[in-house]
Design an enzyme around this catalytic site. Structure first.
Site, short mmCIF file in Angstrom:
data_model
loop_
_atom_site.label_atom_id
_atom_site.label_comp_id
_atom_site.label_asym_id
_atom_site.label_seq_id
_atom_site.Cartn_x
_atom_site.Cartn_y
_atom_site.Cartn_z
N THR A 97 -58.19 -72.96 29.69
CA THR A 97 -59.64 -73.05 29.60
C THR A 97 -59.98 -74.42 29.01
O THR A 97 -59.72 -74.68 27.83
CB THR A 97 -60.22 -71.94 28.71
OG1 THR A 97 -59.93 -70.67 29.31
CG2 THR A 97 -61.73 -72.09 28.56
N LYS A 172 -65.57 -69.64 33.98
CA LYS A 172 -64.99 -69.19 32.70
C LYS A 172 -65.99 -69.38 31.56
O LYS A 172 -66.06 -68.55 30.64
CB LYS A 172 -63.69 -69.94 32.42
CG LYS A 172 -63.00 -69.54 31.10
CD LYS A 172 -62.63 -68.06 31.06
CE LYS A 172 -62.04 -67.64 29.72
NZ LYS A 172 -60.66 -68.12 29.50
N LYS A 240 -63.55 -72.96 20.30
CA LYS A 240 -63.20 -74.05 21.20
C LYS A 240 -63.88 -73.87 22.54
O LYS A 240 -64.48 -74.81 23.11
CB LYS A 240 -61.67 -74.11 21.36
CG LYS A 240 -61.16 -75.27 22.23
CD LYS A 240 -60.97 -74.92 23.69
CE LYS A 240 -59.81 -73.96 23.90
NZ LYS A 240 -59.54 -73.73 25.36
#
Length: 289
Positions: A97, A172, A240
Site C-alpha cells: 500500500t 485501496k 501511514k
C-alpha cells in the site's frame, strides 16, 4: 507453473508467498532481514536471494509486499534493485500500500525497461493472507493485469482491474477511508452501550443482522469488548495509509473530514502506547474516562 520472486516476507508477504509455493510455482524470496527468508525457505522450500536483483534474475513475475514508498523504491531501483535483474517482457506486481504517485513513477521506469507493472494492494489483513482470501485491487494495462491475475489467484478471494496504473492504490485508499469511519462508529457504539449497561455481545448479535452490520462489527466486536488488541493491522500502519489518503485528497481537491478526524484519534492511540495495536483499538480512547 511460473518462476517467481517474492520480495518482503512480513505478516502479509510471508503467507502470500507460501500460497504461491503451494500451487507449485518456483519461488525465490528476498527479505531485508535475511533470517526471515531463511526461515521461510526452511518451511516452504524454494530459494532465497541476498538482494532484490538476485531474486528477480530469471523470474517471469516479481511480486513485492514491503512497507512504504521508500521501501518500494529501494527494492525496485538502483544497482541491487529488482528492475536491474529483470528481463524485458517480465512483470512486476506490487502488493504494497503506497501512493499512486510512486506507483506511476515506478511503472514509468519499468515501461522504459520493457517490464510490465501492476499495482495490486490488498485488503483482508493477516487472516486473509493466511487463508488465501484477500481482496486485490489492481491498476495497469489489461495485458499486464491478465498475466498478474493468474498468479494472484493463489491467495485472492476476489481480484479486479480497476483502471490504469495507480487505480489499485486509489481503490485501496477508498478501502481505508471506509474502514476508518466504520471502526470509529463501532467504537462509539460499543463504548456507548457499556456506559448504558447493555451486554455488547447480545446487542451485536441483533444489529449485525441489520443495516448496521459490517465485517468490522462481526470480526472485531468481541476483542474490542474484551480489550484485546494485540493482533491484526497495526495503528502505525493505518496512520501511514491515512496519510496517503489525506495527501491525495489535497492533491485532487477531495474532502475527507471524517478521515482527517479519525486519523487524529489514531494519533491519540499512538500516544497511549498503542501504535502496534490493531486498528480496532480506537475504542481505548473512549474508555479513558
Amino acid at each position: 507453473m511460473a518462476k517467481l520472486a517474492f520480495l518482503g516476507l512480513g505478516v502479509m508477504g510471508g503467507p502470500m508467498a507460501r500460497h504461491l509455493a503451494a500451487k507449485g510455482h518456483e519461488v525465490t524470496v528476498y527479505n531485508r532481514t535475511a533470517a526471515r527468508a531463511e526461515a521461510w525457505v526452511a518451511a516452504h522450500g524454494g530459494q532465497m536471494a541476498a538482494t532484490p536483483r538476485d531474486a528477480a534474475a530469471g523470474a517471469d513475475v516479481v511480486l513485492a509486499c514491503v512497507g512504504n514508498d521508500d521501501d518500494l523504491r529501494s527494492v525496485c531501483t538502483g544497482p541491487d534493485g529488482a528492475f536491474a535483474g529483470m528481463a524485458a517482457g517480465t512483470l512486476f506486481v506490487d502488493h504494497t500500500t503506497v501512493s499512486a504517485q510512486v506507483t506511476r513513477e515506478l511503472a514509468g521506469v519499468a515501461a522504459g525497461l520493457g517490464i510490465g507493472f501492476v499495482d495490486a494492494p490488498v485488503s483482508g489483513g493477516q487472516a486473509g493472507a493466511e487463508n488465501g482470501a484477500l481482496s486485490v485491487m489492481c491498476g495497469g494495462t489489461g495485458t499486464d493485469y491478465a498475466r498478474a491475475e493468474a498468479v494472484i489467484a493463489a491467495y485472492a478471494r476476489v481480484c479486479k482491474r480497476l483502471g490504469e496504473s495507480g487505480a489499485g492504490q486509489i481503490a485501496k485508499m477508498m478501502n481505508q477511508i471506509c474502514i476508518a469511519g466504520l471502526v470509529q462508529g463501532l467504537s462509539e457504539a460499543l463504548a456507548f452501550g457499556e456506559k448504558a449497561g447493555l451486554d455488547g455481545e447480545a446487542v451485536v448479535e441483533v444489529i449485525a443482522q441489520g443495516a448496521a452490520g459490517s465485517w468490522q462489527m462481526v470480526n472485531r466486536h468481541k476483542t474490542m469488548l474484551a480489550g484485546n488488541f494485540d493482533f491484526g493491522f497495526a495503528v502505525d500502519w493505518m496512520r501511514k495509509d491515512l496519510k496517503i489518503c489525506l495527501e491525495t485528497a489535497d492533491a485532487i481537491g477531495a474532502s475527507l473530514p471524517v478521515t482527517a478526524l479519525v486519523d487524529q484519534f489514531y494519533k491519540d492511540v499512538q500516544q497511549m502506547g498503542g501504535g502496534r495495536n490493531d486498528t480496532s483499538s480506537l475504542i481505548r480512547r473512549l474508555r479513558k474516562g
